[in-house]
Design a protein around this motif. Structure first.
Motif, PDB file in Angstrom:
ATOM      1  N   ALA A 170      -0.787  11.645 -17.077  1.00 60.15           N
ATOM      2  CA  ALA A 170      -1.786  11.505 -16.004  1.00 60.15           C
ATOM      3  C   ALA A 170      -1.040  11.481 -14.671  1.00 60.15           C
ATOM      4  O   ALA A 170      -0.444  10.481 -14.279  1.00 60.15           O
ATOM      5  N   LYS A 171      -1.065  12.617 -13.984  1.00 62.08           N
ATOM      6  CA  LYS A 171      -0.162  12.824 -12.842  1.00 62.08           C
ATOM      7  C   LYS A 171      -0.416  11.847 -11.685  1.00 62.08           C
ATOM      8  O   LYS A 171       0.446  11.668 -10.814  1.00 62.08           O
ATOM      9  N   ILE A 172      -1.575  11.225 -11.689  1.00 59.11           N
ATOM     10  CA  ILE A 172      -1.892  10.302 -10.593  1.00 59.11           C
ATOM     11  C   ILE A 172      -0.862   9.167 -10.489  1.00 59.11           C
ATOM     12  O   ILE A 172      -0.664   8.596  -9.427  1.00 59.11           O
ATOM     13  N   ARG A 183      10.717  13.086  -9.154  1.00 55.45           N
ATOM     14  CA  ARG A 183       9.528  13.579  -8.469  1.00 55.45           C
ATOM     15  C   ARG A 183       8.333  12.650  -8.736  1.00 55.45           C
ATOM     16  O   ARG A 183       8.153  12.153  -9.851  1.00 55.45           O
ATOM     17  N   GLY A 184       7.538  12.460  -7.720  1.00 54.13           N
ATOM     18  CA  GLY A 184       6.398  11.538  -7.838  1.00 54.13           C
ATOM     19  C   GLY A 184       6.829  10.076  -7.767  1.00 54.13           C
ATOM     20  O   GLY A 184       6.033   9.171  -8.011  1.00 54.13           O
ATOM     21  N   GLY A 185       8.092   9.831  -7.401  1.00 57.65           N
ATOM     22  CA  GLY A 185       8.678   8.492  -7.495  1.00 57.65           C
ATOM     23  C   GLY A 185       8.204   7.477  -6.462  1.00 57.65           C
ATOM     24  O   GLY A 185       8.533   6.293  -6.573  1.00 57.65           O
ATOM     25  N   SER A 186       7.400   7.901  -5.471  1.00 59.48           N
ATOM     26  CA  SER A 186       6.930   6.918  -4.486  1.00 59.48           C
ATOM     27  C   SER A 186       6.049   5.853  -5.133  1.00 59.48           C
ATOM     28  O   SER A 186       6.038   4.696  -4.690  1.00 59.48           O
ATOM     29  N   ASP A 187       5.312   6.228  -6.165  1.00 60.75           N
ATOM     30  CA  ASP A 187       4.506   5.230  -6.893  1.00 60.75           C
ATOM     31  C   ASP A 187       5.428   4.148  -7.452  1.00 60.75           C
ATOM     32  O   ASP A 187       5.103   2.963  -7.438  1.00 60.75           O
ATOM     33  N   TYR A 188       6.567   4.598  -7.964  1.00 59.30           N
ATOM     34  CA  TYR A 188       7.531   3.685  -8.581  1.00 59.30           C
ATOM     35  C   TYR A 188       8.071   2.716  -7.523  1.00 59.30           C
ATOM     36  O   TYR A 188       8.136   1.509  -7.730  1.00 59.30           O
ATOM     37  N   MET A 245       0.856  -1.183   0.000  1.00 60.96           N
ATOM     38  CA  MET A 245       0.000   0.000   0.000  1.00 60.96           C
ATOM     39  C   MET A 245       0.892   1.233   0.000  1.00 60.96           C
ATOM     40  O   MET A 245       1.779   1.351   0.838  1.00 60.96           O
ATOM     41  N   LYS A 246       0.631   2.134  -0.965  1.00 58.47           N
ATOM     42  CA  LYS A 246       1.413   3.374  -1.020  1.00 58.47           C
ATOM     43  C   LYS A 246       0.497   4.567  -0.748  1.00 58.47           C
ATOM     44  O   LYS A 246      -0.594   4.645  -1.308  1.00 58.47           O
ATOM     45  N   PHE A 247       0.941   5.451   0.119  1.00 58.10           N
ATOM     46  CA  PHE A 247       0.170   6.650   0.428  1.00 58.10           C
ATOM     47  C   PHE A 247       0.960   7.885   0.024  1.00 58.10           C
ATOM     48  O   PHE A 247       2.123   8.042   0.420  1.00 58.10           O
TER      49      PHE A 247
HETATM   50 MG    MG Z   1       2.209  11.334  -6.980  1.00 59.75          MG
END
Ligand code: MG
Ligand code: ADP
Ligand code: ASP
Length: 435
Positions: A251-253, A193-198, A1-3
């Motif tokens: 899609a930035k999500i 940036r935004g790399g937590s999804d990765y 789970m990623k928040f």
């Molecule tokens: Mg993000």
């Protein structure tokens, strides 16, 4: 789970996250972002330090520290955990202050950017421990690595993430930092940036999880950019390739390349809303829904380069020479359109533009247009599905389109338009395709 950042953006939200992650009795790996706004502040601190403005950097460090200190009373009920976390945060900010006294390079910048996730994971772990949940904080720096090409080193991650679990059995919750990693030389680095999804998708794939859940501030992937277009709707299901195209094309999500590891491992990814946990969200898996247009996304900051040359006429090897120039400057091309007398390409990295243009001039007349946008329409586009491109093109009949790409994959048709036409293009596509 990623928040994500908003999901851990206040002490109240952190408590809600803890409620969500402890619902299941299965062991759960949890990846957290920095609290929202923190990474931006750390970038700002680094900018000041690059400019040797230590006063500017110190002001932001002090403000950020005060903000964090205020969270302590709200998050913890016992003085033991409050004091422990307070000491940790003090040490962290003193560490940040130490950078005002040394020579500042990109190496130091990466270390500074890593502190947001280091602080948020510490706060949440301490809260769970205070609540009596069997929790362990694993440092992502011990098992998330990139290789010499700055790409995630999947084998390393799989081996070391598995080892971490085997060395620490019997925990209910395993917490780690998103975004941060070490590079091939062992230095602190990040997944952009935004790399937590990765991070979440890499770990989920490496451990062959049942599912990867990306919890954010919206109820799944919408069929168009909700920041730009009105009345967008969540898409219930996406095929891996469709989600990958949407993420890559803006899609930035989702982080642009985070779907790849999940796709290769065949682990489904679910997008869910922390603010509305019962909303169904979006499931991304290996199922293809035939004949459906799913969503539209836009990638900003695109530069179009056109090379026209009568020498291309009937000549072979022309495209290779053109592409080699981009390869030399490590600049990837997103879109290509060719005709008998010319070729147009798009790039999103302008750092070597002047050199590239200079070399291209050997082969033809070069023209460049900045401030362009790639608009990508995603869905099932297989040959039986007649009319996909007509429907998309019809929506754009009032808009000057600079390039069109169709047939490169079975999942998208892309258009390049000027940035000033972006909003009306996205709105027109929504009006035509989804109503
Ligand atoms: Mg993000
Ligand atoms: P997080 O901090 O949780 O990683 P992000 O801000 O990175 O969250 O991503 C979520 C945001 O992505 C949403 O609030 C929304 O504004 C934006 N977004 C852009 N395009 C889309 C889309 N097609 N569907 C859903 N959200 C989108
Ligand atoms: N904190 C990092 C960022 O703001 C990573 C992330 O949130 O995904 O970019």
């Amino acid at each position: 789970m990623k928040f994500g950042g908003t999901s851990v953006g206040t002490p109240q939200r952190m408590k809600e996250v803890c409620e969500l992650i402890t619902r299941s009795s299965e062991p759960t790996f949890v990846v957290l972002s920095a609290m929202s706004g923190t990474t931006n502040s750390l970038v700002e601190i680094s900018d000041y330090l690059y400019k040797k403005n230590t006063e500017g950097a110190s002001n932001i460090i002090n403000k950020l520290e005060q903000k964090y200190m205020k969270h302590l009373d709200e998050l913890y009920t016992t003085s033991e955990w409050k004091e422990k976390t307070e000491k940790f945060i003090r040490d962290e900010f003193n560490y940040l202050r130490s950078f005002t006294k040394i020579l500042f390079t990109s190496f130091e910048e990466k270390v500074i950017l890593a502190q947001g996730e280091i602080i948020s994971t510490n706060m949440v772990t301490n809260y769970l421990l205070e609540c009596g949940v069997k929790t362990i904080l694993l440092s992502a720096l011990d098992f998330v690595r990139t290789d010499k090409n700055a790409e995630p080193d999947f084998n390393y991650i799989r081996e070391h993430a598995t080892k971490q679990l085997n060395d620490n059995p019997d925990y209910q919750i395993y917490i780690t930092q998103g975004f941060i990693c070490r590079n091939a030389y062992g230095e602190i680095d990040n997944l952009l940036r935004g790399g937590s999804d990765y991070t979440a998708c890499l770990i989920g794939a490496a451990l062959q999880s049942e599912e990867i859940q990306i919890w954010t501030d919206i109820d799944g992937m919408h069929n168009n950019d909700p920041r730009v277009v009105e009345n967008t709707m969540p898409v219930p299901q996406l095929y891996f390739e469709e989600a990958a195209e949407l993420a890559y094309f803006g899609a930035k999500i989702l982080h642009p390349t985070c779907i790849q590891p999940a796709k290769f491992a065949g682990v489904p990814v679910r997008l869910l809303n922390t603010m509305d946990p019962s909303a169904p969200g979006t499931i991304i898996n290996n199922e293809m829904q035939h004949g459906t247009i799913k969503a539209v996304a836009a990638k900003d900051g695109i530069t179009c380069i056109q090379i026209q040359s009568s020498r291309m006429l009937l000549a072979h090897g022309f495209l290779r020479k053109v592409f080699e120039i981009f390869e030399t400057y490590k600049t990837s091309i997103d879109m290509v359109c060719t005709s008998e007398v010319g070729v147009s390409v798009t790039i999103d990295n302008r750092s070597h533009l002047a050199d590239i243009i200079n070399e291209l001039k050997q082969y033809g007349t070069v023209s460049v247009e900045d401030n362009m946008v790639i608009i990508c329409v995603v869905g099932d586009l297989d040959t039986e599905n007649v009319g996909f491109e007509t429907r998309a093109c019809n929506a754009l009949k009032e808009i000057p389109v600079r390039m069109i790409s169709y047939g490169g994959s079975n999942h998208n048709i892309s258009f390049v338009v000027r940035n000033e036409d972006k909003t009306r293009t996205l709105q027109a596509l929504s009006n035509t395709l989804f109503i």
